[in-house]
Design an enzyme around this catalytic site. Sequence first.
Site, PDB file in Angstrom:
ATOM      1  N   ASP A  14     -19.193  -5.672 -39.005  1.00  0.00           N
ATOM      2  CA  ASP A  14     -19.897  -5.426 -37.869  1.00  0.00           C
ATOM      3  C   ASP A  14     -20.005  -3.950 -37.792  1.00  0.00           C
ATOM      4  OD1 ASP A  14     -20.464  -8.100 -36.878  1.00  0.00           O
ATOM      5  OD2 ASP A  14     -18.537  -8.158 -35.761  1.00  0.00           O
ATOM      6  N   LYS A  36     -18.781 -11.373 -43.760  1.00  0.00           N
ATOM      7  CA  LYS A  36     -19.938 -11.785 -43.159  1.00  0.00           C
ATOM      8  C   LYS A  36     -20.818 -10.552 -42.825  1.00  0.00           C
ATOM      9  CE  LYS A  36     -19.835 -13.221 -38.405  1.00  0.00           C
ATOM     10  NZ  LYS A  36     -21.013 -12.833 -37.711  1.00  0.00           N
ATOM     11  N   ASP A  64     -25.074 -13.912 -41.802  1.00  0.00           N
ATOM     12  CA  ASP A  64     -25.130 -14.479 -40.429  1.00  0.00           C
ATOM     13  C   ASP A  64     -26.606 -14.360 -39.754  1.00  0.00           C
ATOM     14  OD1 ASP A  64     -24.343 -15.905 -38.037  1.00  0.00           O
ATOM     15  OD2 ASP A  64     -23.048 -14.410 -37.457  1.00  0.00           O
ATOM     16  N   LEU A  65     -27.567 -14.932 -40.221  1.00  0.00           N
ATOM     17  CA  LEU A  65     -28.990 -14.737 -39.826  1.00  0.00           C
ATOM     18  C   LEU A  65     -29.300 -15.501 -38.631  1.00  0.00           C
ATOM     19  CD1 LEU A  65     -30.924 -14.273 -43.269  1.00  0.00           C
ATOM     20  CD2 LEU A  65     -30.001 -12.713 -41.585  1.00  0.00           C
ATOM     21  N   LYS A  66     -28.941 -16.670 -38.171  1.00  0.00           N
ATOM     22  CA  LYS A  66     -28.941 -17.495 -37.425  1.00  0.00           C
ATOM     23  C   LYS A  66     -30.531 -17.757 -37.305  1.00  0.00           C
ATOM     24  CE  LYS A  66     -25.057 -16.770 -34.471  1.00  0.00           C
ATOM     25  NZ  LYS A  66     -24.199 -15.602 -35.009  1.00  0.00           N
ATOM     26  N   ASP A  69     -36.956 -21.259 -36.612  1.00  0.00           N
ATOM     27  CA  ASP A  69     -38.469 -21.127 -36.596  1.00  0.00           C
ATOM     28  C   ASP A  69     -39.125 -22.439 -37.161  1.00  0.00           C
ATOM     29  OD1 ASP A  69     -41.150 -19.775 -36.903  1.00  0.00           O
ATOM     30  OD2 ASP A  69     -40.129 -18.159 -37.310  1.00  0.00           O
ATOM     31  N   ILE A  70     -40.262 -22.332 -37.246  1.00  0.00           N
ATOM     32  CA  ILE A  70     -41.007 -23.755 -37.623  1.00  0.00           C
ATOM     33  C   ILE A  70     -40.274 -23.973 -39.144  1.00  0.00           C
ATOM     34  CG2 ILE A  70     -43.020 -23.533 -36.247  1.00  0.00           C
ATOM     35  CD1 ILE A  70     -44.355 -22.622 -38.715  1.00  0.00           C
ATOM     36  N   THR A  73     -41.499 -22.334 -42.001  1.00  0.00           N
ATOM     37  CA  THR A  73     -41.196 -20.851 -42.291  1.00  0.00           C
ATOM     38  C   THR A  73     -39.576 -20.692 -42.710  1.00  0.00           C
ATOM     39  OG1 THR A  73     -42.841 -20.172 -40.610  1.00  0.00           O
ATOM     40  CG2 THR A  73     -40.824 -18.599 -41.163  1.00  0.00           C
ATOM     41  N   THR A 120     -21.355 -19.309 -28.053  1.00  0.00           N
ATOM     42  CA  THR A 120     -20.246 -19.366 -26.859  1.00  0.00           C
ATOM     43  C   THR A 120     -20.635 -18.739 -25.588  1.00  0.00           C
ATOM     44  OG1 THR A 120     -19.510 -17.732 -28.552  1.00  0.00           O
ATOM     45  CG2 THR A 120     -18.180 -19.406 -28.411  1.00  0.00           C
ATOM     46  N   ARG A 185      -7.760 -14.697 -32.441  1.00  0.00           N
ATOM     47  CA  ARG A 185      -6.953 -13.647 -32.010  1.00  0.00           C
ATOM     48  C   ARG A 185      -5.516 -13.929 -32.349  1.00  0.00           C
ATOM     49  NH1 ARG A 185     -11.020 -11.500 -32.013  1.00  0.00           N
ATOM     50  NH2 ARG A 185     -12.144 -10.644 -30.597  1.00  0.00           N
ATOM     51  N   GLY A 216     -12.609 -10.480 -36.795  1.00  0.00           N
ATOM     52  CA  GLY A 216     -13.038  -9.174 -36.787  1.00  0.00           C
ATOM     53  C   GLY A 216     -12.142  -8.122 -36.054  1.00  0.00           C
ATOM     54  N   ARG A 217     -12.200  -7.778 -35.178  1.00  0.00           N
ATOM     55  CA  ARG A 217     -11.739  -6.737 -34.471  1.00  0.00           C
ATOM     56  C   ARG A 217     -10.094  -6.609 -34.498  1.00  0.00           C
ATOM     57  NH1 ARG A 217     -15.295  -7.325 -29.077  1.00  0.00           N
ATOM     58  NH2 ARG A 217     -15.416  -9.400 -30.006  1.00  0.00           N
TER      59      ARG A 217
END
Length: 246
Positions: A14, A36, A64-66, A69-70, A73, A120, A185, A216-217
């Site tokens: 990120d 990721k 991570d494209l999430k 669409d139809i 596609t 989330t 965490r 991540g963080r």
Amino acid sequence: MQKQGRDYIVFPLDFASVKDAKEYVKLLNGSVGMFKIGLELFIDQGPSVVQMVKKESDAKIFLDLKLHDISATVLRAMERVANLGVDLVTVHCSSSTNMLEKAVLGGQGKTGILGVTLLTDNDADTVEAAGFKDKFVKDPHLLVMHRAKMAYEAGCKGVVCSGKEVQQVKKAFGNDFLAVTPGIRPAWTLLENDDQKRVTTPGQAVTLGSDLIVIGRPIRDADDPGKAAQRVIKEIEAALSPPDNL
Ligand code: C5P
């Protein structure tokens, strides 16, 4: 080869700049199982960021494209993604089983599909506002499980779900169906104004059955990210090995 502690860790790149992302890839190579790549970096850099991660590390890649669409596609987009040589891609479960099936088809066995069940930041109010049946408004976990079933039946490799749902997902769909858990965490990290509300520690997540934890963080913002990753690995390994009672 037996799965090691590091293989459970997915580190999200990120970052706004590829320079920063590359620095962390080099730093964490060998300490995490997967990187990721999210929309921020992919929109900015395109497929070259995938090549960068491949060149700088031997870790797997989760794009991570999430997608949503139809079906036609999504099929065509997934054929392009499979050619990039990434291991996992996310696709929303909120359209249709047909769309998920087409995503799996487009992945050509080269790229696994992870279904995104319920974001989330969606809660009972969001579910109600979206016009769902009362039973899903009363218990949004039912919607998570309903969508996980769609993903399973479409041949997806697994789902992204919170630590709270891992056990249920594993019980319903078996061990081979991956449960990927964000919102991790470690007990030793307390972030100020954290936006992740329902959190799980790395040890809890793998004990519950998570196959991959997105963290991540707590690693990125540690004074020594390499050491923080090693600490997470130790925690995972301790949670997975039964205590020695001798
Ligand atoms: O550990 P940290 O909160 O920094 O991880 C953030 C990453 O986890 C982001 O890449 C975000 O997209 C991802 N993620 C999340 N919550 C979800 C799904 C994914 O924070 N439910």
